[in-house]
Every structure is written in structure tokens, then in C-alpha cells.
Enzyme design. Structure first.
Site, PDB file in Angstrom:
ATOM      1  N   GLY A   1       0.832  -1.215   0.000  1.00 44.47           N
ATOM      2  CA  GLY A   1       0.000   0.000   0.000  1.00 44.47           C
ATOM      3  C   GLY A   1       0.856   1.250   0.000  1.00 44.47           C
TER       4      GLY A   1
ATOM      5  N   GLY B   1      -0.249   8.112   1.177  1.00 38.88           N
ATOM      6  CA  GLY B   1      -0.143   8.242   2.631  1.00 38.88           C
ATOM      7  C   GLY B   1       1.209   7.846   3.213  1.00 38.88           C
ATOM      8  N   ILE B   2       1.155   7.096   4.325  1.00 35.91           N
ATOM      9  CA  ILE B   2       2.370   6.731   5.057  1.00 35.91           C
ATOM     10  C   ILE B   2       3.257   5.809   4.212  1.00 35.91           C
ATOM     11  CG2 ILE B   2       3.245   5.643   7.169  1.00 35.91           C
ATOM     12  CD1 ILE B   2       0.446   6.317   8.448  1.00 35.91           C
TER      13      ILE B   2
ATOM     14  N   ASN C   1       1.379   3.471  -2.499  1.00 36.55           N
ATOM     15  CA  ASN C   1       1.098   4.504  -3.493  1.00 36.55           C
ATOM     16  C   ASN C   1       0.552   5.782  -2.877  1.00 36.55           C
ATOM     17  OD1 ASN C   1      -1.114   2.378  -3.311  1.00 36.55           O
ATOM     18  ND2 ASN C   1      -2.257   4.128  -4.064  1.00 36.55           N
TER      19      ASN C   1
ATOM     20  N   SER D   1      -2.688   0.650  15.157  1.00 40.61           N
ATOM     21  CA  SER D   1      -3.460   1.888  15.348  1.00 40.61           C
ATOM     22  C   SER D   1      -3.848   2.043  16.809  1.00 40.61           C
ATOM     23  CB  SER D   1      -4.723   1.831  14.493  1.00 40.61           C
ATOM     24  OG  SER D   1      -5.612   2.858  14.876  1.00 40.61           O
TER      25      SER D   1
ATOM     26  N   TYR E   1     -12.363  -2.840  11.887  1.00 42.92           N
ATOM     27  CA  TYR E   1     -11.001  -2.283  11.772  1.00 42.92           C
ATOM     28  C   TYR E   1     -10.317  -2.333  13.150  1.00 42.92           C
ATOM     29  CZ  TYR E   1      -7.406   1.338  10.975  1.00 42.92           C
ATOM     30  OH  TYR E   1      -6.224   2.048  10.891  1.00 42.92           O
TER      31      TYR E   1
HETATM   32  N1  LIG Z   1      -3.900   7.833   8.827  1.00 41.16           N
HETATM   33  C1  LIG Z   1      -4.139   7.546  10.079  1.00 41.16           C
HETATM   34  O1  LIG Z   1      -4.626   8.384  10.837  1.00 41.16           O
HETATM   35  C2  LIG Z   1      -3.823   6.180  10.628  1.00 41.16           C
HETATM   36  C3  LIG Z   1      -4.050   5.942  11.999  1.00 41.16           C
HETATM   37  C4  LIG Z   1      -3.767   4.684  12.502  1.00 41.16           C
HETATM   38  C5  LIG Z   1      -3.270   3.700  11.677  1.00 41.16           C
HETATM   39  N2  LIG Z   1      -3.064   3.962  10.356  1.00 41.16           N
HETATM   40  C6  LIG Z   1      -2.568   2.854   9.519  1.00 41.16           C
HETATM   41  O2  LIG Z   1      -1.518   3.330   8.683  1.00 41.16           O
HETATM   42  C7  LIG Z   1      -1.469   2.543   7.492  1.00 41.16           C
HETATM   43  C8  LIG Z   1      -1.396   3.453   6.282  1.00 41.16           C
HETATM   44  O3  LIG Z   1      -2.571   4.249   6.238  1.00 41.16           O
HETATM   45  P1  LIG Z   1      -2.624   5.703   5.563  1.00 41.16           P
HETATM   46  O4  LIG Z   1      -3.120   6.642   6.568  1.00 41.16           O
HETATM   47  O5  LIG Z   1      -1.354   6.005   4.889  1.00 41.16           O
HETATM   48  O6  LIG Z   1      -3.828   5.500   4.519  1.00 41.16           O
HETATM   49  P2  LIG Z   1      -3.910   5.566   2.920  1.00 41.16           P
HETATM   50  O7  LIG Z   1      -3.252   6.801   2.408  1.00 41.16           O
HETATM   51  O8  LIG Z   1      -5.338   5.317   2.568  1.00 41.16           O
HETATM   52  O9  LIG Z   1      -3.032   4.314   2.499  1.00 41.16           O
HETATM   53  C9  LIG Z   1      -3.527   3.016   2.561  1.00 41.16           C
HETATM   54  C10 LIG Z   1      -2.857   2.250   1.463  1.00 41.16           C
HETATM   55  O10 LIG Z   1      -3.288   0.901   1.550  1.00 41.16           O
HETATM   56  C11 LIG Z   1      -3.607   0.491   0.250  1.00 41.16           C
HETATM   57  N3  LIG Z   1      -4.535  -0.616   0.246  1.00 41.16           N
HETATM   58  C12 LIG Z   1      -5.771  -0.696   0.773  1.00 41.16           C
HETATM   59  N4  LIG Z   1      -6.310  -1.901   0.508  1.00 41.16           N
HETATM   60  C13 LIG Z   1      -5.375  -2.591  -0.197  1.00 41.16           C
HETATM   61  C14 LIG Z   1      -5.335  -3.872  -0.767  1.00 41.16           C
HETATM   62  N5  LIG Z   1      -6.379  -4.706  -0.686  1.00 41.16           N
HETATM   63  N6  LIG Z   1      -4.223  -4.267  -1.418  1.00 41.16           N
HETATM   64  C15 LIG Z   1      -3.161  -3.437  -1.527  1.00 41.16           C
HETATM   65  N7  LIG Z   1      -3.145  -2.195  -1.020  1.00 41.16           N
HETATM   66  C16 LIG Z   1      -4.250  -1.776  -0.371  1.00 41.16           C
HETATM   67  C17 LIG Z   1      -4.196   1.704  -0.434  1.00 41.16           C
HETATM   68  O11 LIG Z   1      -4.173   1.509  -1.840  1.00 41.16           O
HETATM   69  P3  LIG Z   1      -5.271   2.164  -2.819  1.00 41.16           P
HETATM   70  O12 LIG Z   1      -4.792   3.550  -3.090  1.00 41.16           O
HETATM   71  O13 LIG Z   1      -5.249   1.277  -4.015  1.00 41.16           O
HETATM   72  O14 LIG Z   1      -6.578   2.143  -2.102  1.00 41.16           O
HETATM   73  C18 LIG Z   1      -3.232   2.751   0.066  1.00 41.16           C
HETATM   74  O15 LIG Z   1      -2.072   2.768  -0.731  1.00 41.16           O
HETATM   75  C19 LIG Z   1      -2.705   1.637   7.519  1.00 41.16           C
HETATM   76  O16 LIG Z   1      -2.341   0.369   7.983  1.00 41.16           O
HETATM   77  C20 LIG Z   1      -3.612   2.315   8.549  1.00 41.16           C
HETATM   78  O17 LIG Z   1      -4.456   1.392   9.182  1.00 41.16           O
HETATM   79  C21 LIG Z   1      -3.327   5.164   9.803  1.00 41.16           C
END
Ligand SMILES: NC(=O)c1ccc[n+]([C@@H]2O[C@H](COP(=O)([O-])OP(=O)(O)OC[C@H]3O[C@@H](n4cnc5c(N)ncnc54)[C@H](OP(=O)(O)O)[C@@H]3O)[C@@H](O)[C@H]2O)c1
Length: 322
Positions: free
Chosen positions: A10, A14-15, A12, A141, A175
Site C-alpha cells: 500500500g 499516505g504513510i 502509493n 493503530s 477495523y
Molecule cells: N492515517 C491515520 O490516521 C492512521 C491511523 C492509525 C493507523 N493507520 C494505519 O496506517 C497505514 C497506512 O494508512 P494511511 O493513513 O497512509 O492510509 P492511505 O493513504 O489510505 O493508504 C492506505 C494504502 O493501503 C492500500 N490498500 C488498501 N487496501 C489494499 C489492498 N487490498 N491491497 C493493496 N493495497 C491496499 C491503499 O491503496 P489504494 O490507493 O489502491 O486504495 C493505500 O495505498 C494503515 O495500515 C492504517 O491502518 C493510519
């Protein structure tokens, strides 16, 4: 620092994207494992250009599909041959969405956030075992704080069947459960993989600003909440930097089964029944995780469920017969 080969799922947005920028910028080989090649290719190209690192690769992976994971891992063995760091960053958190199953008939949150990472780890552990310093990181999380309430439990009953009353379904709760199950897996894998020298870690993310793309995946009222949270959350680069330190610093090369907070302190289990003041402090602080994460019966159930859903144990049995 020794150059590492790193998979980030994942990556592409965010983090995960910020982590790819960090690892690539430091000269490591990065394999971006993403479900849409079309969407992710410009991201890869931009990171390769800005970092001046031509060892940033893009491969297709849908974490919600066991077939996709098997294909990815099989191709990875053929193409790359070595692996030092595996970062399970991808997650499903489309808050407000209706109940949905993966192509394997498993509730999509558990399939993507727990069973998928389990299968991928198991299919790549032979390569990781050859590394002199293999590390696996799970993106956790602070949502698991809900389990400080002893009444909260992981629901295993609806992993393969929709609740009779659709109103009782909630991606938010699934989640929350998936991130607790992932922490349990972190601890269990640390034991299972200890002999092969593979270390496992988890990081408790308190929040990171969500991209426009990520915001559009959640239903409007969740989007409003996320937009407000975005005003207070740190940029994804902050957490990406923590990923980098956990996965490369010599400080942790003798540590496994650790759950880190945002200060890179190793979190401890919460005290249970220590009184209301302690409960409040624990709820607001970032020093402890719910003691539920150490519940051996539930942890065993998570482990067995992952084995059974992915049929990984069957594959192992076959190998030992033939
Ligand atoms: N942001 C927060 O506040 C927060 C807080 C706690 C934990 N987290 C954790 O941090 C991690 C990164 O989250 P983020 O905030 O950076 O969110 P994000 O920008 O939505 O990134 C999530 C990534 O996961 C990918 N993804 C989702 N389903 C997938 C699948 N079936 N196969 C392959 N890739 C998939 C998405 O790809 P697509 O673009 O194709 O959908 C995207 O690249 C996650 O594990 C999230 O639970 C985030």
C-alpha cells in the site's frame, strides 16, 4: 548502513508512499506492492526521480486476495531473490461501507489487514530467513485502545457470514478488531520466527493526515471527522520516519515482538483493575496497550483462524507428506 531490500504494501499513498520516499532516499531497494499499477506507476516514477534511486520497483498486490498474494510471492522469489524488510502498511478502513467479503469469502477488513499479512509473511519467510537482519513491521493503530474496556472482544462469528442484522455491522469495529488481531500476530510471529532470526514489530499510529484519495474512500460523515482530525494529525512523513528507524536502526536488532509508540518507546501491557485514575491515565497515554493483546486463548484463535482461512496449514501438511 547496509543496503536493504524492502517491501512496502500500500505504498502509493499516505504513510506507505512517504516510507517509500524515505527508504529510496536513503539508497535502499524498495518494492512498492500496490493493488493498482495504473494509479501507482506515476508515484513510483516520481519517487525514483526525486530520490535518484533507480531501484524503486512496482509490483501488483491486492492484500485482500489470497490468489494475488500467492502470485506476488511466487513472482518475488523468481525476480528479486532476497528480502530484508517487510512492511505491512496497506489496510482496509472504508468506514461506513456495508459488509463485504474478499474474493475468498472472508470479511474484507480481516482479510486485508490480518489474514493477508499473515499469508504473505509465511510465503516470504524463507527469503527473510536468509537475511542477516530480517525485520517485519505491522502498521497498528491507537484504535485498539477500545480494548482497555474489558467488555470488548474480537468478533470471529462474522468473518465468513454477514450479521443477520446489517445495522450491527461496522467497518470501524472490524477495523478496531483487525488491528488488535494484528498486534496479537506480531507477538505470536516473534515466537514462531525466532529460530530463523526474523524479528517482528508493530507500531501504534495515533494518526496521520489522510490524503484526498483516502478521504474519498470513507462515507461522508466519516470524511468530515477525518477532515477535522487532519487539522491535528502529523503528516505521513512523521510515521514513515518511525517505520524507517524501526526497520533499520541497530538499536532494535536484538529486539523482537515489540509494539512501539510514536516516541519509539516499547509499549507495555496495561494494568487491569488498578483503579479509575490509572484507567484514565492509561486511556489518554501512549505507554500501554490493552492487556487483551496477551490473551492466550484469543491469540491462539487468531493464529488458527489465519492458518485455516488461508489454508496455510494444509500447504505445510502437503509439503511434509510429499
Ligand atoms: N492515517 C491515520 O490516521 C492512521 C491511523 C492509525 C493507523 N493507520 C494505519 O496506517 C497505514 C497506512 O494508512 P494511511 O493513513 O497512509 O492510509 P492511505 O493513504 O489510505 O493508504 C492506505 C494504502 O493501503 C492500500 N490498500 C488498501 N487496501 C489494499 C489492498 N487490498 N491491497 C493493496 N493495497 C491496499 C491503499 O491503496 P489504494 O490507493 O489502491 O486504495 C493505500 O495505498 C494503515 O495500515 C492504517 O491502518 C493510519
Amino acid at each position: 548502513m547496509k543496503q536493504r531490500t524492502v517491501i512496502i504494501t500500500g505504498s502509493n499513498s499516505g504513510i506507505g508512499k512517504a516510507a517509500t520516499q524515505k527508504f529510496a532516499g536513503e539508497g535502499h531497494t524498495v518494492i512498492m506492492a500496490c493493488r493498482s499499477l495504473e494509479k501507482s506507476r506515476p508515484v513510483r516514477d516520481q519517487i525514483a526521480k526525486e530520490s535518484g534511486n533507480n531501484r524503486v520497483y512496482l509490483e501488483e498486490l491486492d492484500m485482500g486476495s489470497f490468489e494475488s498474494i500467492r502470485t506476488f510471492c511466487s513472482n518475488f522469489h523468481e525476480k528479486y531473490k532476497d528480502l530484508d524488510v517487510l512492511i505491512h502498511n496497506a489496510a482496509y478502513f472504508n468506514h461506513g461501507a456495508p459488509y463485504k467479503q474478499s474474493p475468498d469469502g472472508i470479511e474484507i477488513t480481516f482479510a486485508t489487514n490480518v489474514a493477508g499479512p499473515f499469508l504473505m509473511t509465511m510465503l516470504l519467510r524463507d527469503l527473510l530467513a536468509q537475511s542477516d537482519d530480517a525485520r517485519i513491521l505491522h502498521a497498528g493503530s491507537n484504535i485498539i485502545k477500545h480494548f482497555l474496556n474489558p467488555k470488548k472482544e474480537i468478533d470471529f462469528d462474522h468473518l465468513q457470514k454477514e450479521p443477520a442484522d446489517p445495522r450491527s455491522h461496522s467497518v470501524y469495529i472490524n477495523y478496531r478488531n483487525s488491528k488488535m488481531a494484528l498486534l496479537m500476530l506480531t507477538f505470536r510471529l516473534a515466537k514462531e520466527l525466532a529460530d530463523s532470526g526474523i524479528k517482528t514489530y508493530s507500531i501504534q499510529i495515533n494518526g496521520a493526515t489522510m490524503s484526498k484519495d483516502a478521504l474519498m474512500k470513507v462515507k461522508p460523515h466519516w470524511r468530515l471527522i477525518a477532515r477535522i482530525q487532519n487539522l491535528f494529525f502529523r503528516p505521513p512523513e512523521f510515521t514513515a520516519d518511525l517505520y524507517y528507524k524501526i526497520c533499520t536502526s541497530d538499536r532494535y536488532n536484538k529486539t523482537t515482538g515489540a509494539h512501539f509508540n510514536h516516541k519509539l518507546e516499547i509499549m507495555k501491557p496495561a494494568r487491569v483493575g488498578a483503579g479509575i485514575i490509572t484507567d484514565i491515565k492509561q486511556g489518554f497515554g501512549a505507554d500501554v496497550y490493552p492487556a487483551y493483546a496477551l490473551n492466550e486463548i484469543v491469540s491462539e484463535k487468531v493464529w488458527n483462524t489465519c492458518n485455516e482461512l488461508t489454508l496455510f496449514h494444509k500447504q505445510q501438511e502437503k509439503r511434509s507428506v510429499f
